[in-house]
Design an enzyme around this catalytic site. Structure first.
Site, mmCIF file in Angstrom:
data_model
loop_
_atom_site.group_PDB
_atom_site.id
_atom_site.type_symbol
_atom_site.label_atom_id
_atom_site.label_comp_id
_atom_site.label_asym_id
_atom_site.label_seq_id
_atom_site.Cartn_x
_atom_site.Cartn_y
_atom_site.Cartn_z
ATOM 1 N N ASP A 75 -17.206 -36.326 7.716
ATOM 2 C CA ASP A 75 -18.258 -35.664 8.509
ATOM 3 C C ASP A 75 -19.149 -34.869 7.544
ATOM 4 O OD1 ASP A 75 -16.274 -33.684 7.974
ATOM 5 O OD2 ASP A 75 -16.904 -32.486 9.705
ATOM 6 N N HIS A 128 -11.161 -28.058 0.630
ATOM 7 C CA HIS A 128 -10.376 -28.690 1.702
ATOM 8 C C HIS A 128 -10.287 -30.213 1.520
ATOM 9 C CE1 HIS A 128 -10.691 -24.891 3.867
ATOM 10 N NE2 HIS A 128 -12.003 -24.930 3.720
HETATM 11 O O1 RIB Z 1 -11.576 -26.626 7.986
HETATM 12 C C1 RIB Z 1 -12.164 -27.291 6.918
HETATM 13 C C2 RIB Z 1 -12.749 -28.615 7.341
HETATM 14 O O2 RIB Z 1 -13.804 -28.362 8.270
HETATM 15 C C3 RIB Z 1 -13.359 -29.440 6.238
HETATM 16 O O3 RIB Z 1 -13.122 -30.798 6.492
HETATM 17 C C4 RIB Z 1 -14.833 -29.131 6.343
HETATM 18 O O4 RIB Z 1 -15.622 -30.181 5.843
HETATM 19 C C5 RIB Z 1 -15.019 -28.915 7.817
HETATM 20 O O5 RIB Z 1 -15.252 -30.135 8.450
HETATM 21 CA CA CA Z 2 -14.973 -32.378 6.449
#
Ligand code: RIB
Ligand code: CA
Length: 316
Positions: A10, A243
């Site tokens: 995303d 992340h």
């Molecule tokens: O909580 C972190 C996630 O949320 C990551 O994937 C960031 O890109 C958002 O989508």
């Molecule tokens: Ca993400």
């Protein structure tokens, strides 16, 4: 041996970093990117993926459109917090050249067909809401049985980041995430437990800036935007959370984290909606369908991250 990989993104600044990490990893062959909504609308994420693949020297990797909104919803609007962290265009307001390639329809079928074709040689790395993965599992039981899925999402031992319970990706579609945990035979969960330990600072991005290539400058600019947002939303961390790249890192090398075998579920009702937690009904089931990362070798991951993303930055 090289493993084939599909990234379900995303995109999103840390999704962009995850894409660079995957392309900079000789252990992975990225055979496609499927797009989901989340940090941005579906079409914006697709445009970002196409432009980033060109920028990173991989214009032939096909990009597929997935589901535009959550399972139980009939539309999607970007949350203000997402736009604040990732910018209105998802990539920190960095203006990338529009890609020549176009996104294809049929992301969910591409996921299903790829699992049928490649089986154990394929890993799916999902770093957004799990709507596409849930749709594939609902459409084809063989997908649920055979797919090897690494997700960035959830929080087992720490609070969520959009509510005391819920992490952002799970929060976008708790029903889909719950379906995935209940149906899929092999899910590795890379949650906030570990991703908030892997932090990048402007000292790191300065190393890319010095390389001076278009990819390096774009990566440095978008990541500095992300670091700045973290200075407001989580000043105690002293950097931005890596992340999504950590999910790719674990797909390449699971020994970067300590994995707890567990049967997971997501709360879909009440104030804890979006919470990832052990499934009490399957507590004594000897078959554990998920593994949740509970510790991470931070120094080794950061070093891998800088090497692999640096490779893409230096060469493009
Ligand atoms: O909580 C972190 C996630 O949320 C990551 O994937 C960031 O890109 C958002 O989508
Ligand atoms: Ca993400």
């Amino acid at each position: 041996m090289t493993k084939k990989a599909i990234l379900d993104l995303d995109t999103g600044i840390d999704d962009a970093l995850a894409l660079a990490y995957a392309l900079g990893s000789p252990e992975l062959e990225v055979i496609g990117v499927t797009c989901t909504y989340g940090n941005v609308l579906l079409d914006t994420g697709a445009a970002n993926n196409l432009a980033l693949l060109e920028l990173f020297g991989a214009p032939d990797v096909p990009v597929y459109l997935g589901e535009p909104h959550a399972l139980m919803r009939d539309g999607f609007e970007v949350l203000d917090i997402s736009a604040f962290i990732h910018g209105a265009n998802g990539i920190g307001e960095v203006a990338l050249e529009k890609a020549r390639a176009e996104a294809r329809e049929g992301g969910v079928d591409f996921l299903i067909d790829s699992v049928r074709e490649h089986g154990d040689d394929l890993v799916i790395i999902a770093t957004g809401p799990l709507t596409n993965i849930a749709a594939a599992a609902a459409k084809d039981a063989a997908f649920a049985d055979n797919a090897h899925i690494v997700i960035m999402g959830g929080a087992l031992t720490v609070p969520g980041n959009v509510s005391p319970w819920a992490e952002a990706n799970i929060n976008q579609d708790p029903d889909a995430a719950n379906n995935v945990f209940r149906a899929a035979a092999d899910v590795t969960m890379i949650g906030l437990d570990v991703t908030l330990q892997t932090l990048l600072t402007s000292r790191h991005t300065a190393q890319w800036r010095e390389l001076g290539t278009p990819a390096a400058i774009a990566l440095a600019d978008m990541t500095d935007y992300y670091i700045k947002a973290y200075e407001t939303t989580a000043p105690h961390l002293g950097g931005c959370g890596l992340h999504d790249p950590l999910a790719v890192g674990v797909a390449v090398d699971p020994s970067l984290v300590t994995l707890l075998p567990i049967n997971l579920k997501v709360d879909v009702e009440g104030e804890t909606r979006g919470r990832t937690i052990g499934d009490e009904v399957r507590l004594n089931d000897p078959v554990r369908t998920a593994r949740a990362a509970v510790a991470v070798d931070v120094d080794r991951f950061l070093s891998e991250f800088m090497t692999r993303v640096g490779r893409v930055a230096a060469n493009n």
